[in-house]
Design a protein around this motif. Sequence first.
Motif, PDB file in Angstrom:
ATOM      1  N   UNK A   1       0.760  -1.159  -0.016  1.00  6.16           N
ATOM      2  CA  UNK A   1      -0.044   0.014   0.139  1.00  6.16           C
ATOM      3  C   UNK A   1       0.962   1.218   0.148  1.00  6.16           C
ATOM      4  N   UNK A   2       2.047   1.081   0.709  1.00  2.00           N
ATOM      5  CA  UNK A   2       2.947   2.277   0.815  1.00  2.00           C
ATOM      6  C   UNK A   2       3.429   2.657  -0.782  1.00  2.00           C
ATOM      7  N   UNK A   3       3.844   1.348  -1.461  1.00  2.00           N
ATOM      8  CA  UNK A   3       4.321   1.609  -2.833  1.00  2.00           C
ATOM      9  C   UNK A   3       3.064   2.332  -3.673  1.00  2.00           C
ATOM     10  N   UNK A   4       1.968   1.739  -3.555  1.00  2.00           N
ATOM     11  CA  UNK A   4       1.002   1.965  -4.466  1.00  2.00           C
ATOM     12  C   UNK A   4       0.428   3.639  -4.277  1.00  2.00           C
TER      13      UNK A   4
ATOM     14  N   UNK B   1       2.343   6.135  -3.281  1.00  2.00           N
ATOM     15  CA  UNK B   1       3.760   6.723  -3.797  1.00  2.00           C
ATOM     16  C   UNK B   1       3.463   6.788  -5.288  1.00  2.00           C
ATOM     17  N   UNK B   2       3.091   5.690  -6.027  1.00  2.00           N
ATOM     18  CA  UNK B   2       2.909   5.781  -7.573  1.00  2.00           C
ATOM     19  C   UNK B   2       1.446   6.462  -7.790  1.00  2.00           C
ATOM     20  N   UNK B   3       0.567   6.590  -6.898  1.00  2.00           N
ATOM     21  CA  UNK B   3      -0.540   7.500  -7.414  1.00  2.00           C
ATOM     22  C   UNK B   3      -1.681   6.489  -7.398  1.00  2.00           C
ATOM     23  N   UNK B   4      -1.532   5.171  -7.460  1.00  2.00           N
ATOM     24  CA  UNK B   4      -2.755   4.039  -7.434  1.00  2.00           C
ATOM     25  C   UNK B   4      -3.676   4.153  -6.102  1.00  2.00           C
ATOM     26  N   UNK B   5      -3.078   4.568  -4.965  1.00  2.00           N
ATOM     27  CA  UNK B   5      -3.810   4.709  -3.972  1.00  2.00           C
ATOM     28  C   UNK B   5      -3.923   6.150  -3.574  1.00  2.00           C
ATOM     29  N   UNK B   6      -5.022   6.909  -3.165  1.00  2.00           N
ATOM     30  CA  UNK B   6      -4.901   8.290  -2.872  1.00  2.00           C
ATOM     31  C   UNK B   6      -4.896   8.276  -1.222  1.00  2.00           C
ATOM     32  N   UNK B   7      -3.936   9.266  -0.556  1.00  2.00           N
ATOM     33  CA  UNK B   7      -3.733   9.237   0.882  1.00  2.00           C
ATOM     34  C   UNK B   7      -5.039  10.379   1.094  1.00  2.00           C
ATOM     35  N   UNK B   8      -5.615  10.032   2.371  1.00  2.00           N
ATOM     36  CA  UNK B   8      -6.638  10.939   3.148  1.00  2.00           C
ATOM     37  C   UNK B   8      -5.900  12.048   3.844  1.00  2.00           C
ATOM     38  N   UNK B   9      -4.462  11.942   4.260  1.00  2.00           N
ATOM     39  CA  UNK B   9      -3.913  12.913   4.838  1.00  2.00           C
ATOM     40  C   UNK B   9      -2.446  12.688   4.750  1.00  2.00           C
ATOM     41  N   UNK B  10      -1.517  13.680   5.022  1.00  2.00           N
ATOM     42  CA  UNK B  10      -0.271  13.583   5.118  1.00  2.00           C
ATOM     43  C   UNK B  10       0.373  13.853   3.572  1.00  2.00           C
TER      44      UNK B  10
END
Length: 240
Positions: free
Chosen positions: A42-45, A47-56
């Motif tokens: 999930x961390x790599x995904x 960074x790659x923009x495949x998952x969107x963070x809710x914060x940070x």
Amino acid sequence: MLNIQSLDVYRGSTHVLHDISLQIGRGESVALIGANGAGKTSTLRTISGLLSPRGGTITYRPSPDADPLALHNMKTEDIVAAGVSHCPEGRGVFSQLSVLENLNIGAFLRNDNEGIKRDLDQILTLFPILAERRGQAAGSLSGGEQMMLAVGRALMSRPKLLMLDEPSLGLAPLIVEQIFKLLQEVNETGVTILLVEQNAVMALEFADRAYVIETGRVVMEGPSNELANDDNVRKAYLGG
């Protein structure tokens, strides 16, 4: 080069990354180690923009004199164009296409034909087995050869930061040693590497520094040799 601060990520209603912070210096090799489901992929995904963070925030500086980029606000294709390449778990080669076609897909966002040709020649020199099999369908390669192809395809985008997710997965020990030797050569050319790897012994031997992730949180970090000698790390990840 990469600065992640207080990253919070959800997959659906599941909170998968909790206040993750990590830094990677230019030219370093850094490992993320932890159990299955800890949040490494999930961390790599993210960074790659495949998952969107809710914060940070995820801040990336392509070169020392470049303005920092906010990756958490960018699309995946723009992140790749900025020099971040992601070699996913399971290798993800296009099985019906040839080795050469797979490698050329890695250069899809580039238009410098001479540079592409030079990089292709370099990659076929680095991975001679791919040169031998350049006309073969990627699906006919062995697991180790497909891993080399996935790395070669990622390098065709001319990354400054190469992220790899479980490159040793399903491979025989001798092939794993060969893959890590090749990754060391890639790192020595100046490419920064962020490695997710369940084989903690190999990861800590390879990387300059490492982070230990448990249930979506960074619980330890430091030079790889120090973590390899830490009693808690040894008991949890290195077989005692």
